[in-house]
Design an enzyme around this catalytic site. Structure first.
Site, short mmCIF file in Angstrom:
data_model
loop_
_atom_site.label_atom_id
_atom_site.label_comp_id
_atom_site.label_asym_id
_atom_site.label_seq_id
_atom_site.Cartn_x
_atom_site.Cartn_y
_atom_site.Cartn_z
CE1 TYR A 126 -4.08 1.54 -0.29
CE2 TYR A 126 -3.69 2.49 1.88
CZ TYR A 126 -4.43 2.42 0.71
OH TYR A 126 -5.53 3.23 0.56
CE LYS B 40 -19.83 -21.01 -15.23
NZ LYS B 40 -20.89 -20.32 -15.97
#
Length: 443
Positions: A40, A95
């Site tokens: 970050y 999925k």
């Protein structure tokens, strides 16, 4: 397992531990102050600036190249219908699990709300607007369980507007898998696809897309009779949308029973037990039947075979020749992502179907046979996986847990993408690429 036992087991599976089936796992360490500064602020500014300078670097410094959005509005969930986006979320999570397990592709379920018209059906324009804005984040879009006819407009428009693959699996996945099965079934009965008469029962997304795809593969449009809930779709009917009008036939047949007389191939995307033994007996010799209604097919295999069918398939895993979309989409997206394809075009779809067809006819190596025996003990005991050529009436398509499926499909899809000019990266050695995909998945 009784229906009540299945219900309890499924709810426990989705609830126990962490609710749902997916989570985010970091690919880089974040254990020290140095790691934090790189992941970050301030370190993250460096890839940001690199991408700003060279936008194509987004593929080098982010996960976009292996990330697919599974997008649905929950209006046409298999076997459940229009249940809405919240109720459809478990399917989209499922999925995502299959993408990861079979092809090592990271997938994010994106269920859309507030994209409906006053009748509670899909407003295509709202879905298109929303999905188009996702492009900077994902390498591909898998559309799922979006109701017809809006699904056609959604996919066609997004394919034109987006520079990443857009693939509606309910249409094209079923088409690709079933075509592979048809290719091999016709070898078994000694027929050519251009000579076959087709009866398609069900005129939704799957029925329309499959019929179009078979025509791309050589079938003649004049040899199709399509039926919906009102019977045969014939020229002169005044209640047809544009997609159905495309398949309006010049015929005196008005019922499904009429249509099946003299047919060579029956494809079912419709309702349980709507096909009788008498209908099968009226078909041509060497009839091929793929009854894909779930969980109860249009006709059960034992009934169809007893009535004279030569090859029978369903959508169920407990019968031979399962038309299962997991044979297609993982390898299709793996190949498309690995060459950074801008589209999944007809050539890539045909390549996937042919890859499955050729694989089903090949002998099975010992190590693969061992895996298939563990996954499908009853089929192994029946001799399904024996012989130099695997092709037989009960085996015209590979099994989902065959570890060769995704690498072979990915290789053929990547090859077709390069040949048709939609690939942005080049793979020099396709055979080595196929091996590398196999190693990646195994790992």
């Amino acid at each position: 397992m009784t229906p009540e036992e299945l219900r309890k087991a499924a709810l426990a599976y989705h609830h126990d531990g962490a609710p749902g089936k997916i989570s985010v796992v970091a690919t880089k360490p974040c254990n020290t102050a140095q790691d934090l500064s790189l992941a970050y602020t301030p370190g993250v500014a460096q890839p940001c600036l690199a991408i700003k300078e060279t936008p194509a670097d987004v593929w080098n410094y982010t996960s976009r190249g292996n990330l697919v959005a599974v997008v649905s509005d929950g209006t046409a969930v298999l076997g459940l219908g229009n249940i809405g986006p919240e109720a459809g979320l478990p399917v989209m999570e499922g999925k995502a699990v299959l993408f990861k397990h079979f092809a090592d592709i990271d997938a994010v379920p994106v269920c859309l709300g507030k994209v409906f018209n006053e009748k509670g059906r899909t407003d295509a324009a709202k879905v298109i607007e929303t999905v188009e804005r996702l492009e900077p984040t994902f390498g591909g879009i898998n559309l799922e369980d979006i109701g017809a006819p809006a699904c056609f407009e959604v996919e066609q428009t997004l394919k034109k507007r987006m520079n990443i693959p857009v693939f509606h699996d309910d249409q094209h996945g079923t088409a690709i898998i079933s075509l592979a099965a048809i290719i091999n079934a016709l070898k078994m009965v000694g027929k050519k696809i251009e000579d076959c008469r087709f009866v398609v029962n069900g005129a939704g997304a799957a029925g329309i897309a499959c019929s179009r795809f078979y025509i791309t593969a050589g079938a003649k449009r004049s040899n199709f009779i399509m039926c919906d809930s009102k019977g045969v779709i014939y020229k002169g009917r005044t209640d047809l949308n544009p997609e159905k009008q495309e398949f309006a036939a010049e015929t005196d047949a008005r019922t499904l029973a009429d249509a099946m007389k003299g047919a060579d191939i029956f494809l079912g995307f419709s309702a349980p037990n709507c096909v009788t033994a008498e209908m099968v007996k009226s078909m041509n010799k060497g009839a091929v039947i793929f009854a894909m209604a779930n969980p109860v097919p249009e006709i059960f295999p034992d009934v169809a075979l007893a009535a004279g069918a030569a090859v029978v398939g369903t959508g169920r895993s407990d019968f031979p020749n399962q038309i299962n979309n997991v044979l297609g989409f993982p390898g299709i997206f793996r190949g498309a992502l690995d060459v950074r394809a801008r589209d999944i075009n007809e050539a890539m779809k045909l390549a996937a179907a042919n890859a499955l067809a050729e694989l089903a006819a090949e002998s099975i190596p010992a190590d693969v046979k061992e895996q298939l025996t563990a996954a499908y003990p009853a089929d192994a005991a029946a001799g399904m996986f024996e012989g130099e050529s695997q092709l037989k009436a009960t085996y015209v398509i590979p099994k989902p847990f065959d570890p060769r499926v995704v690498p072979r499909v990915a290789m053929r899809v990547a090859e077709a993408a390069m040949k048709t000019g939609v690939a942005q990266l080049k793979i020099e050695d396709l055979k080595e690429y196929e091996k590398s995909v196999a190693k990646r998945i195994k790992k």
